[in-house]
Design an enzyme around this catalytic site. Structure first.
Site, PDB file in Angstrom:
ATOM      1  N   TYR A 133      -3.064  -0.764   4.462  1.00 24.31           N
ATOM      2  CA  TYR A 133      -1.697  -0.410   4.873  1.00 24.31           C
ATOM      3  C   TYR A 133      -0.855   0.221   3.775  1.00 24.31           C
ATOM      4  CZ  TYR A 133      -0.872  -5.147   2.989  1.00 24.31           C
ATOM      5  OH  TYR A 133      -0.845  -6.267   2.199  1.00 24.31           O
ATOM      6  N   LYS A 134      -1.433   0.424   2.586  1.00 30.35           N
ATOM      7  CA  LYS A 134      -0.657   1.040   1.498  1.00 30.35           C
ATOM      8  C   LYS A 134      -0.902   2.554   1.530  1.00 30.35           C
ATOM      9  CE  LYS A 134      -0.366  -3.302  -0.881  1.00 30.35           C
ATOM     10  NZ  LYS A 134      -1.096  -4.310  -1.641  1.00 30.35           N
TER      11      LYS A 134
ATOM     12  N   PHE B 288      -2.715  -9.323  -8.794  1.00 27.49           N
ATOM     13  CA  PHE B 288      -1.799  -9.683  -7.717  1.00 27.49           C
ATOM     14  C   PHE B 288      -1.966 -11.181  -7.430  1.00 27.49           C
ATOM     15  CE2 PHE B 288      -0.388  -9.740  -3.247  1.00 27.49           C
ATOM     16  CZ  PHE B 288       0.736  -8.949  -3.321  1.00 27.49           C
TER      17      PHE B 288
ATOM     18  N   ARG C 218      10.585  -0.510  -8.255  1.00 24.11           N
ATOM     19  CA  ARG C 218       9.288   0.147  -8.185  1.00 24.11           C
ATOM     20  C   ARG C 218       9.373   1.324  -7.213  1.00 24.11           C
ATOM     21  NH1 ARG C 218       3.964  -3.050  -5.992  1.00 24.11           N
ATOM     22  NH2 ARG C 218       5.144  -2.903  -4.074  1.00 24.11           N
TER      23      ARG C 218
ATOM     24  N   ASP D 262      -9.952  -4.690  -7.547  1.00 22.77           N
ATOM     25  CA  ASP D 262      -9.035  -4.647  -6.410  1.00 22.77           C
ATOM     26  C   ASP D 262      -8.400  -3.253  -6.363  1.00 22.77           C
ATOM     27  OD1 ASP D 262      -6.816  -4.797  -4.688  1.00 22.77           O
ATOM     28  OD2 ASP D 262      -6.534  -6.929  -5.077  1.00 22.77           O
TER      29      ASP D 262
HETATM   30  C1  LIG Z   1      -1.130  -5.642  -1.307  1.00 19.07           C
HETATM   31  C2  LIG Z   1      -2.122  -6.341  -2.169  1.00 19.07           C
HETATM   32  C3  LIG Z   1      -2.917  -7.358  -1.657  1.00 19.07           C
HETATM   33  C4  LIG Z   1      -2.733  -7.828  -0.244  1.00 19.07           C
HETATM   34  O1  LIG Z   1      -3.611  -8.832   0.111  1.00 19.07           O
HETATM   35  P1  LIG Z   1      -3.746  -9.251   1.632  1.00 19.07           P
HETATM   36  O2  LIG Z   1      -4.561 -10.482   1.599  1.00 19.07           O
HETATM   37  O3  LIG Z   1      -4.454  -8.118   2.333  1.00 19.07           O
HETATM   38  O4  LIG Z   1      -2.383  -9.473   2.178  1.00 19.07           O
HETATM   39  C5  LIG Z   1      -3.869  -7.910  -2.493  1.00 19.07           C
HETATM   40  N1  LIG Z   1      -4.026  -7.497  -3.774  1.00 19.07           N
HETATM   41  C6  LIG Z   1      -3.262  -6.510  -4.288  1.00 19.07           C
HETATM   42  C7  LIG Z   1      -3.482  -6.037  -5.684  1.00 19.07           C
HETATM   43  C8  LIG Z   1      -2.275  -5.926  -3.504  1.00 19.07           C
HETATM   44  O5  LIG Z   1      -1.490  -4.971  -4.014  1.00 19.07           O
END
Ligand SMILES: *Cc1c(COP(=O)(O)O)cnc(C)c1O
Length: 411
Positions: A221-222, A124, A370, A196
């Site tokens: 939050y997911k 990400f 998605r 992650d």
């Molecule tokens: C949603 C997501 C994040 C979010 O990061 P925040 O710093 O908490 O906003 C990070 N890494 C991945 C792989 C995600 O899907």
């Protein structure tokens, strides 16, 4: 697959009763629980209690009387069950980005003389940005080395590698990492493994302890249904904790926060990974979501997620052939998370039209539509209903309408 076969799957579903534990709008099929989980039915009252009685009436006393100060530990205990972590290895707070900064800094200190953070470009973006930021801050001592795909990480390990960083479930394709294999490879090269869990926590068994993973971050939050902007979590294996350097040396991670000493002294154990005052209202909401995930148990959730994606994919491919979708997720359900992604030349507009038709998924640039499958609140009949709606949108070419071409700030 016929409607009666789907009805049977719903009747035999051991998680069917969980649907009533969530509030979802009538008529919507929500396939975006991988981006923002749904609202647990108990959360509004829990948050209202925290606001009205704990904050409004009891004011500052609530840090002790309502246990605000220990909320993170109660959430961490449930999370440990969900991600297979030992007690005392998880802290809750901040965002993934901030927690990654803490762990990457810790890793470079735990592996002195090894300057390389090894990652793949499928991470990400925020994960890569944080690593770039740390490398810019530390100059020659840290370098981010990128390979194209997680499959290329093992071969890129050498004695300069401090840490390998990868996503457990790829946010774009849904591909599942071989976490056990990569952890073994990293550690036999003398490096640490950081994973992650944003798209796996709450929906795929992680087994951090069993695989000997060194470090992890995850999202509240997911699939954990903690609410918009919910605090994230951080995991560090017990064996590293005593030596761990936490760069955001805040008072909540101090050995004695309320001694108000002038000098920082880290708390023992995982508590040193806290930084500042926790967002109590968000913690209260997160606790409800995480408690539900712990209660459901990760094995039946994984089982159902695999079936849901299989059923959806079978129906989708039968009904949407020739409509321009190409599957980008692995075909084998054992090799993907609770997600299916398709590329489509008009992906953005297609998703806007689907959302208007009551099938909420999302779009990821440049061309990916998605769909996420949260087993706690989706049923098998929903899969047929969703595919039928998608089919109508595509056959009627509704996505061509000008209003579906307009991009919001969040896509
Ligand atoms: C949603 C997501 C994040 C979010 O990061 P925040 O710093 O908490 O906003 C990070 N890494 C991945 C792989 C995600 O899907």
């Amino acid at each position: 697959m016929q409607d009666d076969a789907l009805a049977r799957l719903d009747r035999e579903d051991p998680l069917a009763a969980c649907r009533a534990r969530f509030r979802l709008p009538e008529g919507v099929i929500y396939l975006d629980g991988n981006s923002l989980g749904a609202l647990p039915a108990t959360t509004p009252a829990a948050v209202a209690r925290a606001v009205e009685a704990e904050w409004g009436r009891d004011l500052i006393k609530s840090w002790n009387s309502a246990g605000w100060i220990d909320l993170w530990q109660r959430i961490a205990a449930d999370l440990a069950a969900v991600v297979g972590a030992a007690p005392g290895t998880i802290a809750v707070g901040d965002s993934i980005s901030v927690n990654l900064f803490k762990l990457l800094a810790t890793a470079t200190r735990l592996r002195p003389g090894r300057p390389v953070i090894l990652a793949d470009t499928r991470n990400f973006p925020t994960d890569l940005y944080v690593a770039q930021g740390l490398a810019a801050l530390l100059g020659d001592r840290v370098r981010l080395r990128l390979v194209d795909a997680p499959e290329a990480l093992a071969a890129a390990l050498d004695d300069g590698t401090a840490l390998v960083m990868a996503s457990h479930v790829d946010y774009r394709s849904g591909q599942l990492l071989d976490l056990a294999g990569l952890t073994r490879a990293a550690q036999s090269a003398g490096a640490l493994m950081l994973v992650d869990l944003a798209h796996s926590a709450g929906v795929v068994p992680v087994e951090l302890e069993r695989h000997g993973v060194d470090m992890a971050v995850g999202c509240g939050y997911k699939f954990l249904n903690g609410g918009p902007g919910a605090p994230a979590f951080i995991y560090l294996a017990e064996r590293h904790q005593a030596a761990a350097f936490q760069p955001i040396a805040g008072w909540f991670g101090h050995a004695e926060p309320f001694a108000f000493a002038a000098d920082y002294r880290p708390a023992d154990g995982i508590r040193r990974f806290l930084a500042g005052t926790p967002p109590v209202l968000s913690m209260v909401a997160l606790r409800e979501g995480v408690a539900l995930a712990a209660e459901a148990g990760i094995e039946p959730v994984r089982e159902k997620a695999m079936r849901l994606t299989e059923v959806f994919l079978e129906l989708f491919e039968a009904r949407l052939e020739g409509q321009g979708f190409t599957l980008v997720s692995p075909r084998d359900p054992a090799r993907r998370g609770a997600q299916l992604s398709f590329s489509h030349a008009h992906g953005y507009a297609v998703m806007q039209a689907l959302i208007a038709a009551g099938v909420i998924g999302d779009f990821r640039a440049p061309d990916i539509v998605r769909f996420g499958f949260a087993p706690l609140y989706l049923g098998f009949a929903d899969m047929a209903l969703a595919v039928a709606r998608i089919e109508r949108v595509m056959r009627e070419e509704r996505w061509r309408e000008p209003r579906y071409q307009i991009r919001g700030k969040v896509t």
